[in-house]
Design an enzyme around this catalytic site. Structure first.
Site, PDB file in Angstrom:
ATOM      1  N   SER A  22       0.769  -1.199   0.046  1.00  0.00           N
ATOM      2  CA  SER A  22      -0.077  -0.002   0.327  1.00  0.00           C
ATOM      3  C   SER A  22       0.946   1.126  -0.071  1.00  0.00           C
ATOM      4  O   SER A  22       2.081   1.338   0.065  1.00  0.00           O
ATOM      5  CB  SER A  22      -1.056   0.043   1.105  1.00  0.00           C
ATOM      6  OG  SER A  22      -0.319   0.172   2.371  1.00  0.00           O
ATOM      7  N   THR A  69      -0.953   0.424  -6.339  1.00  0.00           N
ATOM      8  CA  THR A  69      -1.080  -0.139  -5.384  1.00  0.00           C
ATOM      9  C   THR A  69      -2.627   0.435  -4.610  1.00  0.00           C
ATOM     10  O   THR A  69      -3.386   0.821  -5.467  1.00  0.00           O
ATOM     11  CB  THR A  69      -0.169   0.153  -4.486  1.00  0.00           C
ATOM     12  OG1 THR A  69      -0.050  -0.544  -3.042  1.00  0.00           O
ATOM     13  CG2 THR A  69       0.210   1.766  -3.928  1.00  0.00           C
ATOM     14  N   TYR A  70      -2.750   0.289  -3.452  1.00  0.00           N
ATOM     15  CA  TYR A  70      -3.839   0.886  -2.958  1.00  0.00           C
ATOM     16  C   TYR A  70      -3.670   1.776  -1.770  1.00  0.00           C
ATOM     17  O   TYR A  70      -2.489   1.726  -1.049  1.00  0.00           O
ATOM     18  CB  TYR A  70      -4.912  -0.478  -2.376  1.00  0.00           C
ATOM     19  CG  TYR A  70      -4.350  -1.317  -1.359  1.00  0.00           C
ATOM     20  CD1 TYR A  70      -4.605  -0.899   0.176  1.00  0.00           C
ATOM     21  CD2 TYR A  70      -3.466  -2.229  -1.634  1.00  0.00           C
ATOM     22  CE1 TYR A  70      -3.746  -1.592   1.203  1.00  0.00           C
ATOM     23  CE2 TYR A  70      -2.704  -3.060  -0.692  1.00  0.00           C
ATOM     24  CZ  TYR A  70      -2.872  -2.614   0.606  1.00  0.00           C
ATOM     25  OH  TYR A  70      -2.482  -3.601   1.668  1.00  0.00           O
ATOM     26  N   GLY A 129       5.981  -1.751   1.668  1.00  0.00           N
ATOM     27  CA  GLY A 129       5.965  -3.062   1.024  1.00  0.00           C
ATOM     28  C   GLY A 129       7.099  -3.217  -0.220  1.00  0.00           C
ATOM     29  O   GLY A 129       8.046  -2.436  -0.240  1.00  0.00           O
ATOM     30  N   ALA A 130       6.819  -4.036  -1.200  1.00  0.00           N
ATOM     31  CA  ALA A 130       7.885  -4.102  -2.187  1.00  0.00           C
ATOM     32  C   ALA A 130       8.018  -2.635  -3.160  1.00  0.00           C
ATOM     33  O   ALA A 130       9.181  -2.560  -3.415  1.00  0.00           O
ATOM     34  CB  ALA A 130       7.410  -5.327  -3.202  1.00  0.00           C
ATOM     35  N   ALA A 131       7.168  -1.994  -3.126  1.00  0.00           N
ATOM     36  CA  ALA A 131       7.281  -0.742  -3.768  1.00  0.00           C
ATOM     37  C   ALA A 131       8.217   0.340  -3.339  1.00  0.00           C
ATOM     38  O   ALA A 131       8.855   0.892  -3.898  1.00  0.00           O
ATOM     39  CB  ALA A 131       5.937   0.221  -3.875  1.00  0.00           C
TER      40      ALA A 131
END
EC number: 4.1.1.11
Length: 170
Positions: free
Chosen positions: A25, A57-58, A73-75
């Site tokens: 997110s 993403t959200y 996260g991965a971002a």
């Protein structure tokens, strides 16, 4: 037929944190979410101005008034604290609604405080002579050439050829 249309844009937000180990997110200051009419859980696209990365993403709500823009996260491998980003949301609507629809566009400062609001997705940054309207950035346009030379670009719009006519929302 459904059309996918821009519903909201937060322009040139500054990333305040990136946490690789957080579960996905983007955390967005709750005040910005409300002003942009974004809901927690809504899909957004993040475009990193610094490196060109683009991801989906959200949104989740961060503390109101905090100015937080947190990449989770991965971002976090693609976007770093201090990067400038554009946060974009799209919505699907039928043709009639799409033709009436007016998006929400927010401009923020370096602390992610709102400095301008609008509905024109091509609008240049308020009070920034180095930014250029998106619909004027066409080859051969004298305003585009002036921007490349560093000349202030906030001037009367240049007439566009009929094939480039822009129709304002009604």
């Amino acid at each position: 037929m459904l059309r996918t249309m821009l519903t909201a844009k937060i322009h040139r937000a500054t990333v305040t944190q990136a946490d690789l180990h957080y579960v996905g997110s983007v955390t967005i200051d709750a005040d910005l979410l409300e002003a942009a009419d974004l809901l927690p859980g809504e899909q957004v696209t993040i475009v990193d101005i610094n490196n060109g990365a683009r991801l989906e993403t959200y949104a989740i709500a961060g503390p109101a008034g905090s100015g937080v823009i947190g990449i989770n996260g991965a971002a976090a491998r693609l976007v770093q604290p201090g990067d400038l980003v554009i946060i974009i949301a799209y919505g699907m609507m039928d043709d009639a609604e799409a033709r009436r629809h007016v998006p929400r566009v927010l401009f923020v400062d370096a602390e992610n405080r709102i400095i301008g609001r609008g509905h024109d997705p091509a609008e240049a940054l308020p009070d920034d002579p180095s930014s250029l309207r998106g619909d004027l950035a066409v080859p051969g346009n004298p305003v585009t050439a002036a921007a490349r030379r560093g000349t202030p670009t906030h001037q009367a719009p240049v007439a566009l050829p009929a094939s480039r006519t822009v129709v304002a929302p009604r």
